[in-house]
Design a protein around this motif. Sequence first.
Motif, PDB file in Angstrom:
ATOM      1  N   UNK A 154       0.822  -1.202   0.000  1.00  0.00           N
ATOM      2  CA  UNK A 154       0.000   0.000   0.000  1.00  0.00           C
ATOM      3  C   UNK A 154       0.861   1.259   0.000  1.00  0.00           C
ATOM      4  N   UNK A 155       1.890   1.280   0.818  1.00  0.00           N
ATOM      5  CA  UNK A 155       2.794   2.431   0.892  1.00  0.00           C
ATOM      6  C   UNK A 155       3.505   2.646  -0.435  1.00  0.00           C
TER       7      UNK A 155
ATOM      8  N   UNK B  61      -8.937   9.818   0.409  1.00  0.00           N
ATOM      9  CA  UNK B  61      -8.699  10.670   1.582  1.00  0.00           C
ATOM     10  C   UNK B  61      -7.277  10.470   2.103  1.00  0.00           C
ATOM     11  N   UNK B  62      -6.871   9.226   2.222  1.00  0.00           N
ATOM     12  CA  UNK B  62      -5.520   8.955   2.711  1.00  0.00           C
ATOM     13  C   UNK B  62      -4.475   9.473   1.720  1.00  0.00           C
ATOM     14  N   UNK B  63      -4.737   9.282   0.432  1.00  0.00           N
ATOM     15  CA  UNK B  63      -3.786   9.761  -0.562  1.00  0.00           C
ATOM     16  C   UNK B  63      -3.595  11.275  -0.470  1.00  0.00           C
ATOM     17  N   UNK B  64      -4.627  11.986  -0.055  1.00  0.00           N
ATOM     18  CA  UNK B  64      -4.506  13.433   0.111  1.00  0.00           C
ATOM     19  C   UNK B  64      -3.343  13.804   1.008  1.00  0.00           C
ATOM     20  N   UNK B  65      -3.156  13.051   2.092  1.00  0.00           N
ATOM     21  CA  UNK B  65      -2.029  13.308   2.989  1.00  0.00           C
ATOM     22  C   UNK B  65      -0.694  13.014   2.335  1.00  0.00           C
TER      23      UNK B  65
ATOM     24  N   UNK C 212      -2.210  11.260   9.619  1.00  0.00           N
ATOM     25  CA  UNK C 212      -3.588  11.025   9.208  1.00  0.00           C
ATOM     26  C   UNK C 212      -3.695   9.854   8.238  1.00  0.00           C
ATOM     27  N   UNK C 213      -2.753   9.761   7.311  1.00  0.00           N
ATOM     28  CA  UNK C 213      -2.724   8.637   6.378  1.00  0.00           C
ATOM     29  C   UNK C 213      -2.637   7.321   7.154  1.00  0.00           C
ATOM     30  N   UNK C 214      -1.739   7.273   8.132  1.00  0.00           N
ATOM     31  CA  UNK C 214      -1.551   6.051   8.918  1.00  0.00           C
ATOM     32  C   UNK C 214      -2.833   5.675   9.656  1.00  0.00           C
ATOM     33  N   UNK C 215      -3.500   6.656  10.236  1.00  0.00           N
ATOM     34  CA  UNK C 215      -4.745   6.368  10.959  1.00  0.00           C
ATOM     35  C   UNK C 215      -5.828   5.890   9.997  1.00  0.00           C
ATOM     36  N   UNK C 216      -6.008   6.617   8.900  1.00  0.00           N
ATOM     37  CA  UNK C 216      -7.070   6.269   7.948  1.00  0.00           C
ATOM     38  C   UNK C 216      -6.850   4.883   7.344  1.00  0.00           C
TER      39      UNK C 216
END
Length: 111
Positions: free
Chosen positions: A6-7, A64-68, A100-104
């Motif tokens: 994913x990363x 949303x995660x990609x936004x970060x 935020x990416x990690x949390x989402x």
Amino acid sequence: MLIVRSTALFVLAALLEIGGAWLVWQGVREHRGWAWVGAGVIALGAYGFVATLQPDAHFGRILAAYGGVFVAGSLAWGVVADGYRPDRYDVAGALVCLAGVAVIMYAPRGR
């Protein structure tokens, strides 16, 4: 292993989207020509496909995660490609976005 995949996909997506936008910018704003714009459009299109390869099936969560990732990646691109020097607030903001990416994406969920 899913987190590593994913990363890596997020990093590839950022390179394609930010790089594509930069190429369009160079072609139009810096008058480098339509070949730069065309390459940028191709890279931006490829970004859209890379996002579909994420292991999570929820479009909203991925975007949303990609936004970060995009925020942090844009600052990094500016450093490498344009000589931009982020200040401590830029760096702090990017770190908040990556948290935020990690949390989402990677918080444990009861499914």
